[in-house]
Design a protein around this motif. Structure first.
Motif, PDB file in Angstrom:
ATOM      1  N   GLU A 262       0.834  -1.209   0.000  1.00 32.46           N
ATOM      2  CA  GLU A 262       0.000   0.000   0.000  1.00 32.46           C
ATOM      3  C   GLU A 262       0.867   1.257   0.000  1.00 32.46           C
ATOM      4  OE1 GLU A 262      -4.148  -1.241   2.275  1.00 32.46           O
ATOM      5  OE2 GLU A 262      -2.405  -0.661   3.463  1.00 32.46           O
ATOM      6  N   THR A 263       1.941   1.223   0.772  1.00 32.93           N
ATOM      7  CA  THR A 263       2.848   2.379   0.816  1.00 32.93           C
ATOM      8  C   THR A 263       3.513   2.600  -0.540  1.00 32.93           C
ATOM      9  OG1 THR A 263       3.268   1.952   3.161  1.00 32.93           O
ATOM     10  CG2 THR A 263       4.853   3.357   1.985  1.00 32.93           C
ATOM     11  N   ARG A 264       3.994   1.511  -1.153  1.00 30.45           N
ATOM     12  CA  ARG A 264       4.650   1.646  -2.462  1.00 30.45           C
ATOM     13  C   ARG A 264       3.653   2.101  -3.533  1.00 30.45           C
ATOM     14  NH1 ARG A 264       7.740  -2.567  -0.163  1.00 30.45           N
ATOM     15  NH2 ARG A 264       6.129  -4.110  -0.581  1.00 30.45           N
ATOM     16  N   LEU A 265       2.415   1.611  -3.463  1.00 28.93           N
ATOM     17  CA  LEU A 265       1.399   2.040  -4.435  1.00 28.93           C
ATOM     18  C   LEU A 265       1.058   3.511  -4.255  1.00 28.93           C
ATOM     19  CD1 LEU A 265      -0.652   1.420  -6.649  1.00 28.93           C
ATOM     20  CD2 LEU A 265      -2.228   0.615  -4.884  1.00 28.93           C
ATOM     21  N   ALA A 266       0.996   3.965  -3.007  1.00 32.81           N
ATOM     22  CA  ALA A 266       0.700   5.376  -2.747  1.00 32.81           C
ATOM     23  C   ALA A 266       1.784   6.284  -3.319  1.00 32.81           C
ATOM     24  CB  ALA A 266       0.554   5.611  -1.247  1.00 32.81           C
ATOM     25  N   LEU A 267       3.023   5.804  -3.353  1.00 31.70           N
ATOM     26  CA  LEU A 267       4.111   6.588  -3.948  1.00 31.70           C
ATOM     27  C   LEU A 267       4.129   6.470  -5.466  1.00 31.70           C
ATOM     28  CD1 LEU A 267       6.965   5.678  -1.424  1.00 31.70           C
ATOM     29  CD2 LEU A 267       5.650   7.808  -1.524  1.00 31.70           C
ATOM     30  N   ALA A 268       3.735   5.319  -5.991  1.00 32.94           N
ATOM     31  CA  ALA A 268       3.771   5.101  -7.445  1.00 32.94           C
ATOM     32  C   ALA A 268       2.650   5.841  -8.166  1.00 32.94           C
ATOM     33  CB  ALA A 268       3.683   3.605  -7.747  1.00 32.94           C
ATOM     34  N   THR A 269       1.521   6.059  -7.493  1.00 32.29           N
ATOM     35  CA  THR A 269       0.370   6.692  -8.161  1.00 32.29           C
ATOM     36  C   THR A 269       0.682   8.122  -8.606  1.00 32.29           C
ATOM     37  OG1 THR A 269      -1.182   5.282  -6.951  1.00 32.29           O
ATOM     38  CG2 THR A 269      -2.046   7.315  -7.908  1.00 32.29           C
ATOM     39  N   PRO A 270       1.166   9.007  -7.730  1.00 28.53           N
ATOM     40  CA  PRO A 270       1.509  10.353  -8.232  1.00 28.53           C
ATOM     41  C   PRO A 270       2.699  10.351  -9.185  1.00 28.53           C
ATOM     42  CG  PRO A 270       2.179  10.098  -5.927  1.00 28.53           C
ATOM     43  CD  PRO A 270       1.358   8.902  -6.275  1.00 28.53           C
ATOM     44  N   PHE A 271       3.606   9.387  -9.019  1.00 29.24           N
ATOM     45  CA  PHE A 271       4.759   9.281  -9.922  1.00 29.24           C
ATOM     46  C   PHE A 271       4.314   9.017 -11.352  1.00 29.24           C
ATOM     47  CE2 PHE A 271       7.962   6.657 -12.041  1.00 29.24           C
ATOM     48  CZ  PHE A 271       9.088   7.457 -11.920  1.00 29.24           C
ATOM     49  N   ASN A 272       3.203   8.273 -11.495  1.00 31.35           N
ATOM     50  CA  ASN A 272       2.720   7.898 -12.828  1.00 31.35           C
ATOM     51  C   ASN A 272       1.591   8.807 -13.321  1.00 31.35           C
ATOM     52  OD1 ASN A 272       2.690   5.827 -15.034  1.00 31.35           O
ATOM     53  ND2 ASN A 272       0.598   5.511 -14.309  1.00 31.35           N
ATOM     54  N   ALA A 273       1.237   9.829 -12.544  1.00 27.14           N
ATOM     55  CA  ALA A 273       0.070  10.646 -12.893  1.00 27.14           C
ATOM     56  C   ALA A 273       0.241  11.384 -14.219  1.00 27.14           C
ATOM     57  CB  ALA A 273      -0.209  11.642 -11.764  1.00 27.14           C
ATOM     58  N   TRP A 274       1.482  11.729 -14.580  1.00 27.37           N
ATOM     59  CA  TRP A 274       1.705  12.508 -15.799  1.00 27.37           C
ATOM     60  C   TRP A 274       1.313  11.743 -17.063  1.00 27.37           C
ATOM     61  CZ3 TRP A 274       5.149  10.909 -19.621  1.00 27.37           C
ATOM     62  CH2 TRP A 274       5.971   9.832 -19.285  1.00 27.37           C
ATOM     63  N   THR A 275       1.308  10.406 -16.998  1.00 25.25           N
ATOM     64  CA  THR A 275       0.983   9.625 -18.188  1.00 25.25           C
ATOM     65  C   THR A 275      -0.502   9.714 -18.564  1.00 25.25           C
ATOM     66  OG1 THR A 275       0.602   7.625 -16.873  1.00 25.25           O
ATOM     67  CG2 THR A 275       2.834   8.002 -17.685  1.00 25.25           C
TER      68      THR A 275
END
Length: 307
Positions: free
Chosen positions: A61-74
């Motif tokens: 859950e922690t890693r997904l919470a960090l990955a979501t904004p990281f991938n938002a630009w796509t």
């Protein structure tokens, strides 16, 4: 002496019957007791696996919470992910590369079956519409399930993927897609499980289309100024976008896998408990029946001696 011989003759068959019934009864009780012990051990294992999955889910859950904004630009380039359930897939072009994300291990409910079922359904829809598709599978479970149904469509499978994933791993997987000829397809379709909460996950798909080169009417990034040769920059950006989408989809699928495994192990522990209760009742009835039979035989033997 004659009455004693007669009594002995009467008792002998009953004694043999008592011995055989007792032997059979003890064997039955022993078998039931072994089943109870083995089921109890399984319940301990499933309870432990549930606790391990709960701990891993917190990290995912922690890693997904960090990955979501990281991938938002796509999202600006690829659009929002869509649910697979009841989807018509009519927006997909004539030649697609399907990339289902599945797990390496089992014992996690239907988390892999949902993705592979959606993949097979998508293959059928595209075939009915006269469109072409190939498959690159991520995960051993997906490879095993899809190989039985659409083996001719699988051009590559990536297994033994180490979890938890990192962006370096996602970049390596994206490179595998590029080497599989991703640029030759009109679209890449990621099919994966989207984590909602520990009790809910949904099947989603993303469509990644190639960036339009310079000179076309629908040229990509037309409103941006690019340093260097724009076609080369867009090609590099395309690979980076694939890596970012792989990273986010992998994190989403990992969290869904752990939540599904936690629920599956909880249900398994509950079922094991119910089975133990049923076997215990059966064991007690068998034991009571054996004791009752032994008492009846003893009383019958005593009555025969009195006669």
């Amino acid at each position: 002496m004659a009455p004693l011989r007669m009594a002995t003759r009467r008792i002998a068959p009953r004694a043999m019957s008592l011995f055989s019934q007792q032997t059979r009864g003890m064997a039955t009780e022993k078998q039931i007791l072994m089943q109870i012990n083995s089921t109890t051990n399984i319940a301990k294992i499933t309870a432990s696996m549930k606790m391990v999955s709960a701990a891993k889910l917190k990290g995912d859950e922690t890693r997904l919470a960090l990955a979501t904004p990281f991938n938002a630009w796509t999202t600006e380039l690829c659009g929002e992910p869509k649910e697979m359930e009841d989807a018509t897939f009519e927006e997909l072009p004539n030649k697609c590369l399907l990339v289902p994300f599945t797990s390496e291990k089992g014992l996690c409910g239907g988390v892999n079956s949902f993705v592979t079922r959606g993949t097979k359904r998508l293959v059928k829809i595209l075939a009915d519409e006269g469109k072409e598709c190939d498959i690159v599978v991520f995960g051993e479970k997906g490879r095993a399930q899809l190989r039985r149904a659409v083996e001719d469509k699988i051009i590559r499978s990536e297994t033994d993927i180490v979890s938890p994933g990192t962006f370096a791993l996602a970049s390596a997987l994206a490179q595998e897609l590029v080497e599989a000829g991703a640029s030759d397809y009109a679209a890449i379709v990621f099919l994966y499980n989207h984590y909602v909460n520990p009790a809910v996950y949904k099947q989603m798909y993303k469509v990644i289309t190639p960036m339009k080169p310079v000179g076309e009417e629908t040229e990509s990034l037309l409103e941006y100024e690019v340093e260097g040769i724009k076609d080369e920059v867009m090609a590099d950006l395309q690979e980076y976008m694939i890596a970012s989408q792989v990273f986010h989809s992998f994190m989403d699928g990992a969290a869904s896998e752990q939540s599904s495994r936690m629920a599956a192990m909880e249900n398994a522990s509950k079922n094991a408990g119910e089975m133990i209760d049923a076997l215990t009742l059966k064991y007690n009835r068998a034991r009571q029946s054996r004791i009752t039979t032994e008492l009846i035989e003893i009383i019958s033997g005593a009555s025969a001696l009195d006669e």
